[in-house]
Design a protein around this motif. Structure first.
Motif, PDB file in Angstrom:
ATOM      1  N   SER A  70       9.308  -6.969   4.865  1.00 29.10           N
ATOM      2  CA  SER A  70       9.790  -7.932   3.873  1.00 29.10           C
ATOM      3  C   SER A  70       8.976  -7.772   2.603  1.00 29.10           C
ATOM      4  O   SER A  70       7.917  -7.148   2.601  1.00 29.10           O
ATOM      5  CB  SER A  70       9.678  -9.362   4.408  1.00 29.10           C
ATOM      6  N   TRP A  71       9.503  -8.328   1.534  1.00 30.79           N
ATOM      7  CA  TRP A  71       8.821  -8.309   0.244  1.00 30.79           C
ATOM      8  C   TRP A  71       8.195  -9.677   0.010  1.00 30.79           C
ATOM      9  O   TRP A  71       8.854 -10.702   0.204  1.00 30.79           O
ATOM     10  CB  TRP A  71       9.803  -8.006  -0.884  1.00 30.79           C
ATOM     11  N   HIS A  72       6.923  -9.704  -0.358  1.00 26.74           N
ATOM     12  CA  HIS A  72       6.223 -10.939  -0.720  1.00 26.74           C
ATOM     13  C   HIS A  72       5.432 -10.677  -1.987  1.00 26.74           C
ATOM     14  O   HIS A  72       4.516  -9.847  -1.990  1.00 26.74           O
ATOM     15  CB  HIS A  72       5.281 -11.404   0.403  1.00 26.74           C
ATOM     16  N   LYS A  73       5.837 -11.354  -3.063  1.00 27.61           N
ATOM     17  CA  LYS A  73       5.160 -11.222  -4.358  1.00 27.61           C
ATOM     18  C   LYS A  73       5.039  -9.763  -4.787  1.00 27.61           C
ATOM     19  O   LYS A  73       4.011  -9.309  -5.254  1.00 27.61           O
ATOM     20  CB  LYS A  73       3.796 -11.892  -4.330  1.00 27.61           C
ATOM     21  N   GLY A  74       6.118  -9.002  -4.585  1.00 27.65           N
ATOM     22  CA  GLY A  74       6.150  -7.614  -5.011  1.00 27.65           C
ATOM     23  C   GLY A  74       5.472  -6.632  -4.077  1.00 27.65           C
ATOM     24  O   GLY A  74       5.408  -5.445  -4.378  1.00 27.65           O
ATOM     25  N   LEU A  75       4.957  -7.110  -2.952  1.00 32.70           N
ATOM     26  CA  LEU A  75       4.290  -6.230  -1.985  1.00 32.70           C
ATOM     27  C   LEU A  75       5.146  -6.094  -0.725  1.00 32.70           C
ATOM     28  O   LEU A  75       5.682  -7.080  -0.225  1.00 32.70           O
ATOM     29  CB  LEU A  75       2.920  -6.777  -1.607  1.00 32.70           C
ATOM     30  N   LEU A  76       5.242  -4.884  -0.221  1.00 35.51           N
ATOM     31  CA  LEU A  76       5.943  -4.639   1.031  1.00 35.51           C
ATOM     32  C   LEU A  76       5.020  -5.028   2.177  1.00 35.51           C
ATOM     33  O   LEU A  76       3.895  -4.539   2.273  1.00 35.51           O
ATOM     34  CB  LEU A  76       6.323  -3.161   1.132  1.00 35.51           C
ATOM     35  N   THR A  77       5.483  -5.939   3.023  1.00 35.17           N
ATOM     36  CA  THR A  77       4.654  -6.401   4.138  1.00 35.17           C
ATOM     37  C   THR A  77       5.330  -6.068   5.466  1.00 35.17           C
ATOM     38  O   THR A  77       6.545  -5.928   5.537  1.00 35.17           O
ATOM     39  CB  THR A  77       4.382  -7.912   4.061  1.00 35.17           C
ATOM     40  N   MET A  78       4.518  -5.952   6.491  1.00 34.21           N
ATOM     41  CA  MET A  78       4.975  -5.571   7.811  1.00 34.21           C
ATOM     42  C   MET A  78       4.534  -6.617   8.828  1.00 34.21           C
ATOM     43  O   MET A  78       3.410  -7.099   8.778  1.00 34.21           O
ATOM     44  CB  MET A  78       4.392  -4.201   8.180  1.00 34.21           C
ATOM     45  N   GLU A  79       5.439  -6.962   9.731  1.00 38.83           N
ATOM     46  CA  GLU A  79       5.137  -7.898  10.820  1.00 38.83           C
ATOM     47  C   GLU A  79       5.509  -7.230  12.137  1.00 38.83           C
ATOM     48  O   GLU A  79       6.633  -6.736  12.299  1.00 38.83           O
ATOM     49  CB  GLU A  79       5.955  -9.174  10.651  1.00 38.83           C
ATOM     50  N   THR A  80       4.573  -7.183  13.069  1.00 39.30           N
ATOM     51  CA  THR A  80       4.815  -6.590  14.368  1.00 39.30           C
ATOM     52  C   THR A  80       5.653  -7.524  15.220  1.00 39.30           C
ATOM     53  O   THR A  80       5.379  -8.720  15.297  1.00 39.30           O
ATOM     54  CB  THR A  80       3.482  -6.283  15.081  1.00 39.30           C
TER      55      THR A  80
END
Length: 87
Positions: A70-80
């Motif tokens: 997902s995108w959060h504040k312009g950063l690509l984030t990953m959730e396991t």
């Protein structure tokens, strides 16, 4: 990665399915967004070869439903999503 290459990859991995007049591509839009982001980083020489390899693995994990991106504040984030195997 070109649009046609991405579409072919999604179809080859059965991540786009068709039913009557409907197209189902649950993870395709996020995968496309992340792939474009990664390709831009590569084009600007902002990724090492190791990072490119890792990013490809991350995209495949996302497409197989093992993680969420997902995108959060312009950063690509990953959730396991998977639990770690017991030790």
């Amino acid at each position: 990665m070109k649009r046609n290459q991405i579409k072919k990859m999604l179809i080859d991995h059965e991540l786009i399915t068709y039913e009557d007049k409907f197209i189902f591509a649950e993870r395709a839009f996020m995968a496309h967004s992340a792939a474009q982001w990664g390709m831009n980083k590569i084009a600007r020489n902002e990724f090492s070869q190791n990072q490119i390899d890792s990013f490809g693995k991350i995209l495949m994990m996302y497409l197989k439903g093992r993680i969420n991106l997902s995108w959060h504040k312009g950063l690509l984030t990953m959730e396991t999503l998977e639990e770690a195997p017991p030790q």
